[in-house]
Structures are given as C-alpha cells and as structure tokens.
Write an enzyme that holds these catalytic residues in place. Sequence first.
Site, PDB file in Angstrom:
ATOM      1  N   HIS A 155       0.810  -1.217   0.000  1.00 24.65           N
ATOM      2  CA  HIS A 155       0.000   0.000   0.000  1.00 24.65           C
ATOM      3  C   HIS A 155       0.841   1.264   0.000  1.00 24.65           C
ATOM      4  O   HIS A 155       0.335   2.351  -0.302  1.00 24.65           O
ATOM      5  CB  HIS A 155      -0.930   0.000   1.219  1.00 24.65           C
ATOM      6  CG  HIS A 155      -2.001  -1.035   1.141  1.00 24.65           C
ATOM      7  ND1 HIS A 155      -3.313  -0.743   0.804  1.00 24.65           N
ATOM      8  CD2 HIS A 155      -1.977  -2.377   1.333  1.00 24.65           C
ATOM      9  CE1 HIS A 155      -4.030  -1.851   0.802  1.00 24.65           C
ATOM     10  NE2 HIS A 155      -3.251  -2.860   1.125  1.00 24.65           N
ATOM     11  N   ASP A 362       3.955   9.385  -1.234  1.00 22.28           N
ATOM     12  CA  ASP A 362       2.772   8.662  -0.775  1.00 22.28           C
ATOM     13  C   ASP A 362       2.468   7.541  -1.755  1.00 22.28           C
ATOM     14  O   ASP A 362       2.584   7.726  -2.976  1.00 22.28           O
ATOM     15  CB  ASP A 362       1.564   9.601  -0.683  1.00 22.28           C
ATOM     16  CG  ASP A 362       0.686   9.308   0.529  1.00 22.28           C
ATOM     17  OD1 ASP A 362       0.737   8.176   1.026  1.00 22.28           O
ATOM     18  OD2 ASP A 362      -0.035  10.219   0.967  1.00 22.28           O
TER      19      ASP A 362
END
Length: 473
Positions: A155, A362
């Site tokens: 993730h 991110d």
Amino acid sequence: MSRLVVVSNRVALPDGKKNGAGGLAVGILGALKNSGGVWFGWSGETGEIDDPLKKVSQGNIQWVTFNLNEEDYEQYYCQFSNGVLWPAFHYRLDLVDFTREAWEGYLRVNVAMAKQLAPLIQRGDIIWIHDYHLLPLASELRRLGVNNRIGFFLHIPFPTPEIFTALPPGKTLLEQMTDYDLLGFQTEGDRQAFIDSLGLQTQVTTYMDGHHMADGKSFQTHVYPIGIETEDVVEQAKGPLPTKLAQLKAELGRVQNIFSVERLDYSKGLPERFLAFETLLEKYPEHIGKIRYTQIAPTSRGDVQAYQDIRHQLETEAGRINGKFGQLGWTPLYYLNQHFDRKVLLKVFRHTNVGLVTPLRDGMNLVAKEYVAAQDPRDPGVLVLSQFAGAANELSAAVLVNPYDRDDVANALHRALIMPKEERIARHSEMMAVLRHQDINAWQEAFIRDLKQVKTRSTQNDSTSASLGCSMP
C-alpha cells in the site's frame, strides 16, 4: 469455489468499532463476501502470540486474530515496521533506526503468524497478504509446505534501489518477496523500483506481461492503483452540514477556503505546506483577508520522537504565520491537531474551494480522491496535488506541484483560487471519470482475478502439505 484468506497487520472486526485497517476494509470485505473466507491478523491487544486464536464469524466470513506480547509489539511493529521500513519506503533514510534486535523481532512475528495461519488454510484457498509489516510471510508459509496461490499488495511506495539497498536486511527481504506468486504495487514506478532492486541482488529474467524468474522462482508483478467507494463518497458529501457546524458553514461562505486533512506524519509534507501558504500571502497579497487555510492533522504514533518533533514544528509555524499576517477578525491559518469523523469531513470538502494534498511521498493518497468525489459537479473546488503521490498518476487533471518548491505550490494555490468555473468543471469531470472507473471494487476484483489465474507452485513436500490441507487444487 476457492475461499479467500486475507492477512493484514490489523483486521476490521464486524463490531462497528474503529480499527487499524482504514480504507482497506471496504475492498477486502467486498472480496470476502464474494467468495467467503478468513480475515487473519493482529487483534491490537497484548498477550502471548501463542494464546488461543480469537474467532468471530458472520455469514461466510470468519475473522481470526492473535495477540502480541509487549516485546514483539515493540520490535516487530514499532521498531522495524514503523522505525525502519516506513521511513525507508518513504525515502527518509535519515529517520531509519535499524537494530538487529528489531529485525529479529520482525522475523519472529512473521514466523509465528505463519504457524498460526497455516492450519487455517484449506485446499484451493487463495491467500492475499497486505503491506510492509508482512513482507516475509509468504516465505515462511512456503517453509511450512503451503503451496496455495499467495498474493501480496504493497500500500505504500517501494523505494528506488539507492534507498532500498541501504537497508541491512534488504537482500533477505527481496528473496522472501519472490516467494509470492503475485506482487501488486500502487504505481508503475513502485513496481519497477522493486524489479530494479531485485536485479542488483540476483539475476532476474523478465518475460511478457509482468512474469519474472529469479533464483529458480517464478512470480508476477502488476500495478493495481487502489480506489475509493466513489458513489458512496458522492452521496455522503451531499446534504447540509450537521447543525453543530452551522457556524462553520457561515464562516466558510465569507472567505475562499483552502482545506487539508492528513494524518500527522513526516511523509505528508506539512511543514513545507505551511511555508508554501506563507509564500502565497507574500507573493499575492490580494488574498490577505479573503482566504483561510485549515489544516487538520490528528496525531499518529505520538510516542515516536520524529512525530513529536513535527507536531511542535507545526504549532510553532502556525503561530508565527498567524502573528505575521493575521488581522482583527481574520485568522489566515487554522491548525487542528484532532480527529474528525470522516462523514463530516466529506461534507466540509464540498464547501471548500481548494483541496491541498502535497505529501513528499505517498503510495496513493485516498484523501485526494475523496476530495474530488465530494465536490459539487456544478461548482467544484480545485485539487492541488503533489506529483509524488501515487494518485497523481491517475488524477492528472489536478493542479500538480512539487511539494519541495514552495513557490510552485504558492503559484498553484493562486491559480486554483482564481480558476474560472468552466475550467474547474472540466478538470473535475475528467477526474471523476477516472474515480468511477477505478473504484475500490475494481481494485480488488482485478487483483483477485489475476491471482486466481496464477499457476500454483509444485508441491515440495507432499506429506507436510497434506497435513496442512494446502496441496495443489
């Protein structure tokens, strides 16, 4: 029909309580409901890892959790997962605090999890493991004779070889990751960084369509950008703000609003964001008294020094900027170090003019996607987005910026504040088409489909596999 066995550091128990699974829960539950199966992970409680497993069943899904003792929690979770892997994978080698004890604790917990999980696995099950806490888990399951299909999804970003190879156990981690049949990443850059890092350690043969061979093991790598519940966000954002926020709605209407909500983390670029807002006021004084920037950043990992430092820095910068530019009746920057309910935030998103999402690095950033989906399509706000967020690969109609360049961000904010409605509508429409096509269900369906098509590994120890019920279907 094959069952699905999901493994993550935390699980979303069906009790309505908040949990550590976050946005993962929606997609995982959708996949589990389709096939039935098990969701396995840490209970969030301390005890002993060999305590009896806790099991909860509802419909065709069973939630199974285990405990960690305090030493395992400290070494596996705090020191290695969040003290080594998290900063390194977010390109912050300066914050990595590696110790052999932490590494050994990380391995120890993954070994123990494999031993707890293996007896739960049945013939024909497919196994989907999530995130950086569990990089070695497939390798440990293979040692126990588990030859089922095993997939992994990361993730967070995967760092370039220059970063990854600085980790002392990097070679071992890469070897362990090749025991997965399918490795999923948020972006093509992350996927390629993994292959490049592996290629520096061993010979990698790459075939068509993401198929690879390394050290005699065959595996696949693909990109699966995670999405949101797009239509659900659209519906939740509609309607009036709660009564207790009526005053806020009135205040929002008096000025143009820049709004941002992030977990308090050094990867989010919050100090850089504050300085960019200061630069906006310096370069474009016409906005003074006419705009407001609200930053919501609830504390996370408050016992870690790096997080304490960033909180103090933000409090200092907010006070300085407000002291420098504030006027009677006007405060330019609101910094709130507290948690707000997601449903409330979605409604607030709809009433703001600019969504500011500028992480330094991110994996995806679902806040950016939720901000877009929450907008009124007839008069939408503008998303200002970091080029280093995974979401930038899909939301190219946002105003993309380099978060390290405060002038670039300031210019983008000015552009967003004065952007004509026609352009705002066109940009929003383009991004919504992406969000509807690549929603959370499309993400999980694509991964599960590809994992089911993987050929199972040949049984290496028939007797062990038979005792575990994990032989080839």
